[in-house]
Design an enzyme around this catalytic site. Structure first.
Site, PDB file in Angstrom:
ATOM      1  N   ASP A 119      16.720 -11.446   9.876  1.00  0.00           N
ATOM      2  CA  ASP A 119      16.960 -10.164   8.785  1.00  0.00           C
ATOM      3  C   ASP A 119      16.643  -8.914   9.213  1.00  0.00           C
ATOM      4  OD1 ASP A 119      17.745  -9.655   6.270  1.00  0.00           O
ATOM      5  OD2 ASP A 119      15.800 -10.272   5.313  1.00  0.00           O
ATOM      6  N   ASN A 167      26.382 -15.340   2.255  1.00  0.00           N
ATOM      7  CA  ASN A 167      26.794 -14.265   3.024  1.00  0.00           C
ATOM      8  C   ASN A 167      28.328 -14.196   2.707  1.00  0.00           C
ATOM      9  OD1 ASN A 167      24.422 -14.672   5.736  1.00  0.00           O
ATOM     10  ND2 ASN A 167      24.310 -13.526   3.836  1.00  0.00           N
TER      11      ASN A 167
END
Ligand code: FPP
Length: 278
Positions: A48, A96
């Site tokens: 991330d 996503n």
């Protein structure tokens, strides 16, 4: 009164079990402190912070993902070279898909690039590529490449790289229940109480042991729907380092931190275990 007197100041302290002195040590010094007999067998990573890494440099998010791919290669090489046999990475979540179209396309392109370039390495390292997630949701080109590389490396048992693609932990659990239910209905398996062992056979990671260590970068202390069933007893390591900066040194720090933990699996500490009578 009990509880946190400053609830708004509450934070999970990142890397809190690591002594400050380690942050000044060289890679070689860090490596010399690592016990190669005590490495995690299965390391899971939530990569991330690519977007923030790019924004901090005034670059488009896409540049962060490119650099993230370089960091991924370095982390994989480090982990496999040290002797960690199984890695699972969160490359693309269900959520996503909600990102801008051009970002999604680039991530799919990077996936293709990664698989193309690593195809040889998979063979050399005798490494299995195991895609997990709703693979039928991937664009046709990415889907076929994923299936080809998975097929080509299926027989390797020495090392495994599991890549979560269009993955969600809740989806995985529901999917497992549906398949299990359908096998009971068709008589393939006997109806009766469902054990953990039977249930696990329906998960996408059925052939892997549970992760020993889960790393998440970028300062977020969340699981974000990753391997929900599998991480019941996994050690969690959160670091503020953004994923593109998570290089070899950072991998070593995470492993050193892991080796300082005492894994109890719900039992009491060795330090307070009464001596056996026999
Ligand atoms: C999270 O950072 C990262 C991702 C959603 C994608 C991870 C992808 C790579 C590391 C490179 C590509 C690799 C493959 C195999 C496809 P973020 O974009 O959420 O960062 P932010 O929270 O700072 O915005």
């Amino acid at each position: 009164m009990r509880g946190n007197p400053h609830p708004h100041n509450f934070q999970i302290h990142m890397n809190e079990s690591l002594p400050e002195s380690l942050s000044h040590q060289s890679e070689g010094e860090l490596l010399s402190q690592l016990d190669l007999e005590l490495l995690p067998r299965h390391l899971a990573i939530i990569m991330d912070g690519n977007g923030r890494w790019a924004s901090l440099r005034g670059l488009p998010r896409i540049a962060g993902h490119r650099e993230g791919l370089a960091a991924l290669r370095e982390a994989l090489n480090t982990a496999f070279d040290l002797g960690i046999p199984i890695l699972t990475i969160y490359a693309f979540s269900h959520e996503n898909w909600n990102r801008p179209e051009d970002e999604v396309s680039l991530l799919m392109e990077l996936l293709g690039e990664f698989l193309h370039e690593e195809q040889q390495t998979f063979q050399e390292r005798e490494m299995r590529f195991l895609p997990i997630g709703r693979l039928d949701a991937l664009p046709p080109l990415a889907q076929s490449l994923v299936h080809i590389v998975a097929e080509e490396t299926h027989h390797f048992t020495k090392r495994v790289l599991a890549v979560a693609l269009s993955y969600g932990g809740r989806w995985e659990i529901i999917d497992a229940i549906n398949h299990l239910f359908s096998d009971i209905q068709s008589g393939k398996i006997a109806s009766g109480p469902i054990s953990e062992t039977l249930f696990e056979q329906y998960l996408t990671t059925s052939e892997l042991p549970d992760p020993d260590l889960l790393i998440r970068t970028s300062g977020e202390a969340r699981i974000s729907n990753f391997l929900l069933w599998q991480i019941a007893y996994t050690e969690l390591y959160f670091t503020k380092t953004l994923w593109p900066d998570f290089r070899r040194r950072e991998v070593l720090l995470a492993l050193l931190d892991y080796q300082r933990r005492e894994r109890r699996f719900g039992r009491i500490s060795h330090a307070v275990t009464p001596q056996s009578e026999s």
